[in-house]
Scaffold this active site. Structure first.
Site, PDB file in Angstrom:
ATOM      1  N   TYR A 110       0.995  -1.293   0.105  1.00  0.00           N
ATOM      2  CA  TYR A 110      -0.010   0.378   0.646  1.00  0.00           C
ATOM      3  C   TYR A 110       0.924   1.501  -0.332  1.00  0.00           C
ATOM      4  CZ  TYR A 110      -5.040  -1.106   0.310  1.00  0.00           C
ATOM      5  OH  TYR A 110      -6.291  -0.982   0.003  1.00  0.00           O
ATOM      6  N   GLU A 137      -0.517   4.731  -0.330  1.00  0.00           N
ATOM      7  CA  GLU A 137      -1.248   5.857  -1.446  1.00  0.00           C
ATOM      8  C   GLU A 137      -0.562   8.140  -0.785  1.00  0.00           C
ATOM      9  OE1 GLU A 137      -5.224   6.068   1.369  1.00  0.00           O
ATOM     10  OE2 GLU A 137      -5.549   3.566  -0.138  1.00  0.00           O
ATOM     11  N   ASP A 175      -6.173  12.838 -25.159  1.00  0.00           N
ATOM     12  CA  ASP A 175      -6.468  12.416 -25.409  1.00  0.00           C
ATOM     13  C   ASP A 175      -5.308  11.109 -26.128  1.00  0.00           C
ATOM     14  OD1 ASP A 175      -6.128   9.374 -24.742  1.00  0.00           O
ATOM     15  OD2 ASP A 175      -9.184   9.551 -24.712  1.00  0.00           O
ATOM     16  N   THR A 207      -3.332   5.894 -22.920  1.00  0.00           N
ATOM     17  CA  THR A 207      -2.773   4.343 -21.551  1.00  0.00           C
ATOM     18  C   THR A 207      -1.848   3.945 -22.199  1.00  0.00           C
ATOM     19  OG1 THR A 207      -3.739   3.423 -24.269  1.00  0.00           O
ATOM     20  CG2 THR A 207      -5.822   3.325 -22.419  1.00  0.00           C
ATOM     21  N   LYS A 252      -1.761   0.667 -25.272  1.00  0.00           N
ATOM     22  CA  LYS A 252      -1.798  -0.065 -27.291  1.00  0.00           C
ATOM     23  C   LYS A 252      -0.753   0.193 -27.974  1.00  0.00           C
ATOM     24  CE  LYS A 252      -6.816   1.946 -26.253  1.00  0.00           C
ATOM     25  NZ  LYS A 252      -7.130   2.350 -25.337  1.00  0.00           N
ATOM     26  N   ARG A 255      -1.837  -2.728 -18.592  1.00  0.00           N
ATOM     27  CA  ARG A 255      -3.186  -2.252 -19.340  1.00  0.00           C
ATOM     28  C   ARG A 255      -3.055  -0.733 -17.890  1.00  0.00           C
ATOM     29  NH1 ARG A 255      -7.023  -3.314 -21.565  1.00  0.00           N
ATOM     30  NH2 ARG A 255      -5.813  -4.842 -23.392  1.00  0.00           N
TER      31      ARG A 255
END
Ligand code: DSN
Length: 415
Positions: free
Chosen positions: A47, A49, A197, A223, A226, A232
């Site tokens: 973790y 954060e 984008d 992303t 691609k 991903r």
């Protein structure tokens, strides 16, 4: 009893499907072996954060270094100065990256402008069924009804009439070059922020085969799986003055703990994208797509805009008396994977539209060149023109499997 053996067997079957098929879904690709290795590590246990140096949990000394490296490589792959730009590599996806920019910079109800989903845009560019269209007030632009090209004069007209606070450019199904400089000029005319984008064309931009959104856009989202061939996921690069708003929008605004294993894989793919080999692959991806478009057109299949400048093309299946879903399913029977897609001004419904989208990023990662793409284009045309011929699809499936034997997707992947 554990279902691990069953799941692992299904994973093996899926890898075999990927190996024995032709992935021509324009948004799919193969993550590199190093990226895959990083994904499957105990970094997934942590973790973290917060951000490097400012975490809400202890024990993040190595995670901080990994995230800082990912941020550094994200800027380096575009030759950007860290005095002017900053990267946030925590978004879990391209959609999360887009939400972060909207939520960080605007208030719900604010006016934006984005490309219509049915004319090449994305769900997060204001589709009414998506959070973006539900929370924000989107005006849409599209392509010219005859040329199917972005009509910048018309986009400017809409911007002047609508006075958006932000303009979103970028697409998921636009086969031609996007003029980011012109979008900047339009945004400046109405005092709007500009978000590019670039999820689909990021690899092409890094390789210099598509113009860059830098320095024109205020925010660039993407992303990483691609044309970039990474895990991903997603990320945002923004002008440095907007970094506090974007960081806050991602954590604690929208996400809790980042996926540290995926951030490690992103660092790897950002670094791999700077190699000469990656650049050569992007150049080949475009050549392959152009060879495919030519072959399909020679076979009498209508290709939207009569060709392509990038890694994808759109065909109008009505030119072979089919609809897109039917066509895509016929091709899938021969292990050729595409997706059905709307074409501009499509009278058919989105779940069975008139078109099909095809891309060459994944086949180019496998090392295929124009010769293979012409052959594949011929098979596609044969199948689409003979929808009743099941034997033909079986014959082509055998040829596809034979072809793929010469182009392995992974050398060392084992499970
Ligand atoms: N689903 C992606 C695509 O196929 O283009 C966009 O998010």
């Amino acid at each position: 009893m554990s279902i691990s053996p069953q799941i692992f067997e299904l994973i093996r079957q899926e890898v075999k499907r990927q190996q024995e098929g032709l992935v021509m879904i324009a948004s799919e690709n193969y993550a590199s072996e190093d990226s895959l290795k990083a994904i499957g590590t105990p970094l997934s246990n942590k973790y973290s954060e917060g951000y490097p140096g400012k975490r809400f949990y202890t024990g993040n000394q190595y995670i901080d270094e990994i995230e800082n490296l990912a941020k550094f490589e994200a800027l380096k792959m575009f030759n950007l100065s860290d005095q002017e730009w900053t990267a946030n590599v925590q978004p879990h996806s391209g959609s999360s990256a887009n939400i972060a920019v909207y939520m960080g910079m605007l208030n719900p109800g604010d006016k934006l402008m984005g490309s219509d989903l049915s004319q090449g845009g994305h769900l997060t560019h204001g589709s009414p069924v998506n959070f973006s269209g539900k929370l924000f007030n989107f005006a849409h632009y599209g392509v010219n009804e005859t040329t199917h090209l972005l009509d910048y004069d018309k986009i400017e007209e809409i911007a002047i009439a609508e006075q958006p606070k932000m303009i979103v450019c970028g697409a998921t199904a636009y086969p031609r070059t996007i003029d980011f400089a012109r979008f900047r000029a339009i945004a400046d005319k109405v005092g709007a922020l500009l978000l590019a984008d670039i999820a689909h064309i990021i690899g092409l931009i890094i390789a210099g085969v598509h113009p860059s959104p830098f320095p024109y856009a205020d925010f660039v989202t993407s992303t990483t799986h691609k044309t970039l061939s990474g895990p991903r996921s997603g990320f945002v690069i923004s002008k440095i003055q907007y970094a506090p708003q974007i960081d806050k929008a991602i954590f604690p605004g929208m996400q809790g703990g980042p996926l540290d294993n995926i951030i490690a894989a992103k660092a790897i793919c950002f670094s791999e994208a700077q190699s000469e080999e990656f650049k050569a692959k992007q150049i080949q991806t475009v050549k392959n797509c152009q060879a495919l478009a030519k072959k399909l057109m020679d076979e009498g299949i209508k290709v939207i805009t009569n060709g392509t400048d990038n890694h994808l093309l759109l065909i109008d299946c009505r030119s072979v008396n089919l609809l897109g879903k039917e066509g895509a399913n016929l091709l899938a029977e021969a292990n050729i994977y595409t997706n059905f897609n709307t074409v501009p001004y499509d009278p058919a419904k989105p779940f069975n539209p008139s078109g099909m989208r095809m891309g060459t990023a994944a086949l180019s990662t496998r090392g295929m060149k124009e010769e293979e793409l012409e052959m594949i284009g011929g098979w596609i045309a044969q199948i689409l023109k003979n929808p009743e011929d099941k034997n033909l699809r079986e014959e082509i499936k055998t040829k596809v499997k034979e072809l793929t034997l010469g182009f392995p997707i992974y050398e060392n992947f084992q499970i």
